[in-house]
Scaffold this active site. Structure first.
Site, PDB file in Angstrom:
ATOM      1  N   SER A  79       0.874  -1.185   0.000  1.00 53.91           N
ATOM      2  CA  SER A  79       0.000   0.000   0.000  1.00 53.91           C
ATOM      3  C   SER A  79       0.908   1.232   0.000  1.00 53.91           C
ATOM      4  O   SER A  79       1.334   1.688   1.057  1.00 53.91           O
ATOM      5  CB  SER A  79      -0.897  -0.006   1.237  1.00 53.91           C
ATOM      6  OG  SER A  79      -1.723  -1.138   1.249  1.00 53.91           O
ATOM      7  N   LYS A 154      -6.593   1.589  -3.563  1.00 48.96           N
ATOM      8  CA  LYS A 154      -6.303   0.998  -2.256  1.00 48.96           C
ATOM      9  C   LYS A 154      -6.536   2.001  -1.136  1.00 48.96           C
ATOM     10  O   LYS A 154      -7.054   1.643  -0.061  1.00 48.96           O
ATOM     11  CB  LYS A 154      -4.860   0.503  -2.233  1.00 48.96           C
ATOM     12  CG  LYS A 154      -4.362   0.016  -0.879  1.00 48.96           C
ATOM     13  CD  LYS A 154      -5.118  -1.195  -0.362  1.00 48.96           C
ATOM     14  CE  LYS A 154      -4.437  -1.740   0.898  1.00 48.96           C
ATOM     15  NZ  LYS A 154      -5.174  -2.876   1.471  1.00 48.96           N
ATOM     16  N   LYS A 222      -0.495   4.174   8.271  1.00 48.59           N
ATOM     17  CA  LYS A 222       0.305   4.677   7.154  1.00 48.59           C
ATOM     18  C   LYS A 222      -0.562   4.966   5.929  1.00 48.59           C
ATOM     19  O   LYS A 222      -0.409   5.986   5.252  1.00 48.59           O
ATOM     20  CB  LYS A 222       1.389   3.656   6.820  1.00 48.59           C
ATOM     21  CG  LYS A 222       2.302   4.024   5.655  1.00 48.59           C
ATOM     22  CD  LYS A 222       1.998   3.239   4.396  1.00 48.59           C
ATOM     23  CE  LYS A 222       2.099   1.750   4.589  1.00 48.59           C
ATOM     24  NZ  LYS A 222       1.837   0.989   3.353  1.00 48.59           N
TER      25      LYS A 222
END
Length: 292
Positions: A79, A154, A222
């Site tokens: 990701s 994503k 994150k």
């Protein structure tokens, strides 16, 4: 993911992990595992990356550019920030190397079963070339568009999942505060509109107080930071994602950022003064008087 490639493809697979025990598992299942990733960079025609941070993705792609062969295809399953992916896509292209962003969703169960959802960005011809390999790891593989589009997809996925985890945690803590048994509530609503794969997997973990990570808060944190950075570049607000990120940051301050993402419920529990857990059965003392 690597084990599914080993089992389902006819290609020789070389795999590297910083943890020796992971390399041992890979070898036992028929893979080739060197002591350093350089052998992969110098040998392989297609290189899959799955790494926990933007910095690691960037440094690994730089190493492939420096040590790899022209014509190599890099598929980033991490990701990763769309901005970083687009920057590295151009650097790789100039070196005669292709980069496809192909982040995944489905967590550890999907990775083990080979049923991940994969969202891909980059050159369509490169996607078509690696598509059969992606289907060894995922049951749903979608080409989203040019470089970075998979990473944007994503981020949207994890924004929705993060907000859902927050709403789920809030609802569970609220119900316990109001006197409900969370296990009964789980069974009562899991097949209704509030139910989802996240609800089915994560609620039992919360109720049993099992916060061993199949997907760490740190990684989800994150992703939300990447989403907020992109939102700032787009000059838009994403307030729900910001709120969930604030709670994840609070979990980091408490030293719990490496627990499972559903551990965010602890912030809601702290704020409401409750604990969402399985209720203990009260054992009847045989000396008690029973009136019928």
């Amino acid at each position: 993911m690597s084990l599914n490639l080993l089992k389902k493809s006819d290609y020789p697979i070389i795999g590297y992990d910083v943890f020796k025990e992971k390399r041992s598992i890979f070898k036992v299942n028929g893979g080739i595992s060197p002591d350093h990733a350089d052998e992969i960079y110098q040998t392989c025609d297609i290189i899959f990356l799955c790494l926990p941070s933007n910095d690691l993705v960037k440094s690994s792609i730089h190493e492939v550019i420096e040590k790899g062969k022209k014509g190599t295809i890099i598929v980033d399953l991490s990701s990763t920030s769309p901005t970083l992916i687009r920057e590295m896509h151009e650097k790789a292209r100039q070196a005669g190397i292709s980069l496809l962003d192909s982040p995944v969703s489905g967590g550890e169960p999907g990775a083990i079963a080979g049923t991940l959802v994969m969202m891909c960005g980059g050159d369509k011809g490169v996607f078509d070339e690696v598509n059969p390999l992606l289907h060894y790891m995922g049951s749903s593989v979608t080409y989203m568009g040019t470089s970075g589009c998979g990473s944007v997809a994503k981020l949207a996925n994890n924004m929705i999942a993060g907000c859902y985890l927050g709403a789920m945690s809030e609802g569970l803590a609220f119900a316990v505060k109001a006197g409900l048994d969370p296990e009964k509530l789980f069974y009562a609503i899991k097949d209704g509109y509030a139910g989802s794969p996240i609800f089915e997997v994560k609620t039992p973990k919360i109720i049993s107080r099992n916060f061993e990570a199949s997907a760490r808060i740190a990684v989800h944190q994150k992703d939300l930071k990447n989403a907020i950075k992109l939102a700032e570049e787009l000059d838009i607000e994403i307030p729900m994602s910001k709120m969930v990120l604030d709670y994840m940051n609070e979990m980091e301050d408490l030293g719990m950022v490496n627990e499972d993402q559903c551990a965010i419920v602890k912030i809601y529990e702290k704020n409401m003064g409750v604990e969402v857990k399985k209720q203990e059965l009260k054992v009847l003392n045989t000396q008690d008087k029973i009136e019928i």
